[in-house]
Design a protein around this motif. Structure first.
Motif, mmCIF file in Angstrom:
data_model
loop_
_atom_site.group_PDB
_atom_site.id
_atom_site.type_symbol
_atom_site.label_atom_id
_atom_site.label_comp_id
_atom_site.label_asym_id
_atom_site.label_seq_id
_atom_site.Cartn_x
_atom_site.Cartn_y
_atom_site.Cartn_z
ATOM 1 N N ASN A 101 0.650 -1.685 0.573
ATOM 2 C CA ASN A 101 -0.130 0.318 0.101
ATOM 3 C C ASN A 101 0.634 1.293 -0.180
ATOM 4 O O ASN A 101 0.529 1.987 -1.406
ATOM 5 N N GLU A 115 2.463 1.631 -3.541
ATOM 6 C CA GLU A 115 1.459 2.578 -4.555
ATOM 7 C C GLU A 115 0.993 4.136 -3.819
ATOM 8 O O GLU A 115 1.063 4.642 -5.180
ATOM 9 N N THR A 132 -4.505 -0.038 -4.327
ATOM 10 C CA THR A 132 -5.110 -0.893 -4.051
ATOM 11 C C THR A 132 -5.421 -2.719 -4.849
ATOM 12 O O THR A 132 -6.495 -2.628 -5.345
ATOM 13 N N LYS A 133 -4.288 -2.924 -4.775
ATOM 14 C CA LYS A 133 -3.878 -3.863 -4.533
ATOM 15 C C LYS A 133 -4.389 -5.784 -3.686
ATOM 16 O O LYS A 133 -4.101 -6.063 -3.736
ATOM 17 N N ASN A 140 -6.058 -5.689 0.462
ATOM 18 C CA ASN A 140 -7.248 -4.877 0.899
ATOM 19 C C ASN A 140 -6.407 -5.514 2.482
ATOM 20 O O ASN A 140 -6.523 -6.052 3.491
ATOM 21 N N ARG A 173 -8.142 5.933 3.147
ATOM 22 C CA ARG A 173 -8.352 6.064 1.437
ATOM 23 C C ARG A 173 -6.755 6.572 0.889
ATOM 24 O O ARG A 173 -6.733 6.860 -0.371
ATOM 25 N N ASN A 210 -6.798 2.592 -0.560
ATOM 26 C CA ASN A 210 -7.863 2.727 -1.496
ATOM 27 C C ASN A 210 -8.857 1.520 -2.171
ATOM 28 O O ASN A 210 -8.582 1.259 -3.350
ATOM 29 N N SER A 211 -9.859 1.015 -1.389
ATOM 30 C CA SER A 211 -10.705 0.268 -1.920
ATOM 31 C C SER A 211 -11.736 0.225 -0.492
ATOM 32 O O SER A 211 -12.066 -0.153 0.489
ATOM 33 N N ASN A 252 -10.732 -1.649 2.579
ATOM 34 C CA ASN A 252 -10.229 -1.384 3.362
ATOM 35 C C ASN A 252 -11.449 -0.681 4.017
ATOM 36 O O ASN A 252 -10.927 -0.480 4.968
#
Length: 318
Positions: free
Chosen positions: A125, A128, A143-144, A146, A173, A177-178, A181
């Protein structure tokens, strides 16, 4: 600062667990703790992936430390998120110990993994997030995966600045960012908040309040699964629910520790023994029991062994 003990609870729990973080092999874990009176704050690192000084925290709690630092260096609330993003780059980005370890890690991909990295482990996270901040994206979180990085970042914000959902979701987020999450991060915060308000059974109260709330529908279905396992052994329950870093499994295993334990110390020890990504689970559990039982429920000897605790306590009103 009335709620400092909640973030302190998460910090101490993470540091206590850290030397046994990410030990997934139950036979190895049993061997490491066999015959030991104390399995917290092990002097010898047993994490197979990374090695940092005992008393320091994993990347999960460390993103909370970055937020904590940001809160006290921001003159106004509207500056917090912008400063937080800048501090993420400083703390985790190029030139940092995390970034140096990442470079070392990339070399490891070409050879057989034989020993842990010397230095902290940067999470997917954060990699990214740094990229997205530099690209000036409006929502910067990864986004990859959780994982619970968003919750860890939001914990000090929620209890020291604002509980407004719109703001808290934005903080989550910023690093994660999901929908998973966000939803599970917010569920953790609300359960801890109920514990802090003196509810006798914060988990059941959370279900009662949100039973008709579609936003938490999946969370409540999953909590009910955990409640059915309440009297079952924690290690075997974690094996069923999930011992890895990702939600919902991470949240569910931590919730099992909460509902099947009466205090901070026992819950953290139980979580360490269950293995896997125990440090991330302990952030939620440690914050919960600090909120539920108060500052004095955090073992004082553990606080003394936790390196970031001194900074947190310096803001505590006697």
């Amino acid at each position: 600062m009335d709620n400092l003990h909640i973030f302190l609870g998460a910090t101490v729990a993470d540091a206590a667990t850290r030397p046994l973080h990410w030990v997934y092999d139950p036979k190895k874990l049993k061997k490491y703790i066999k015959g030991k009176k104390e399995i917290v704050f092990l002097k010898k690192n047993r994490s197979p992936f990374y090695n940092i000084k005992t008393g320091n925290v994993s990347g999960y709690n460390d993103v909370g430390q970055v937020m904590f630092k940001t809160l006290f260096s921001s003159k106004k609330k509207s500056d917090i998120l912008k400063k937080f993003k800048n501090n993420i780059i400083k703390h985790f980005g190029p030139g940092s110990d995390y970034w140096k370890s990442l470079k070392q890690r990339q070399k490891y991909k070409k050879i057989k993994w034989k020993k842990p990295l010397n230095g902290p482990w940067i999470h997917q996270n954060f990699i990214e997030t740094i990229k997205n901040i530099k690209a000036k994206k409006s929502i910067t979180g990864g986004t990859k995966v959780n994982e619970s990085d968003g919750f860890c970042a939001a914990l000090p914000y929620y209890f020291l600045v604002s509980k407004k959902e719109k703001e808290v979701k934005k903080v989550i987020r910023t690093v994660a960012n999901s929908k998973i999450n966000e939803v599970y991060g917010l569920a953790r915060l609300k359960i801890i908040d109920l514990a802090n308000k003196g509810e006798k059974n914060p988990v059941l109260k959370f279900i009662k309040i949100n039973n008709k709330n579609r936003y938490f529908k999946e969370v409540i279905i999953n909590i009910k699964k955990v409640l059915r396992l309440k009297r079952q052994n924690h290690i075997s329950s974690v094996k069923k629910l999930g011992k890895a870093c990702s939600d919902p499994g991470n949240f569910l295993s931590a919730t099992h520790s909460i509902i099947s334990t009466s205090n901070y110390k026992l819950a953290i020890i139980k979580t360490i023994k269950a293995g896997g990504c125990n440090a991330s689970r302990c952030n939620y559990i440690g914050a919960y029991f600090a909120a539920f039982k108060g500052f004095k429920n955090i073992p004082s000897q553990w606080v003394k062994k936790t390196i970031p605790a001194k900074k947190i306590l310096s803001y505590r009103v006697p």
